[in-house]
Design an enzyme around this catalytic site. Sequence first.
Site: not given
Ligand code: SAH
Length: 214
Positions: A62
């Site tokens: 993000s």
């Molecule tokens: N907080 C992270 C944002 C990553 S984007 C950062 O700072 O880098 C969102 C993430 O959520 C992705 O890595 C995706 O694989 C994960 N995601 C999506 N659905 C999910 C679920 N049901 N359980 C765990 N992770 C999930």
Amino acid sequence: MDQYRTGRERMVLEQLRSRDIVDEGLLAVMAEVPRHCFVDDAMRGRAYGDHPLPIGAGQTISQPYIVAFMTQALHLTGQEKVLEIGTGSGYQTAVLCRLCSQVYTVERINSLLAGARKVFDQLRYYNIRSKLDDGTVGWPENGPYDAIMVTAGGPEIPEPLIEQLADPGRLIIPVGTQHVQELQLLEKKEGQVEVTNLASVRFVDLVGEHGWGK
Ligand code: SAH
């Protein structure tokens, strides 16, 4: 010697302080946590820019402002047990772990979780526990959590997360369609639940039992 310090300090000043990030503890943490360590080498020069960045597997880290905005909304004081869904690069996890007592984080993509764990070890963030799973069902064994943050967008607030939230407790999650979401803050207080829309945002899909289908 941290050659990225200047970029990080400028990020705090120009992207966070100049907007509505006022929590001094949070601003100090974002001036310290080395965001460039959470992105690929080729992207390090852009790590402190005012935008999200790709982290592989079709996912993104993000924008710094969004990380700050969501963290600030949780009102952390340092004592909390926090659950994060969507570890991704691990950057948001790192910011959280410097502002609370313990972070539990769940990621569904193995390569991302492995990468994040490596950085947590390198940076010696020891108050993070992580697992590979569908985070829409929460992590019931360690609950209830004083705060919960979901960093992927779903069609609704997953019921198990509401159940695993402590009272009082705060949960933040993007809810909407796969194109655009509202950042929703759910507050649990004396058995009551209140939901407030904070901002329009665009996140990657929350994929799972209580999210979008696989
Ligand atoms: N907080 C992270 C944002 C990553 S984007 C950062 O700072 O880098 C969102 C993430 O959520 C992705 O890595 C995706 O694989 C994960 N995601 C999506 N659905 C999910 C679920 N049901 N359980 C765990 N992770 C999930």
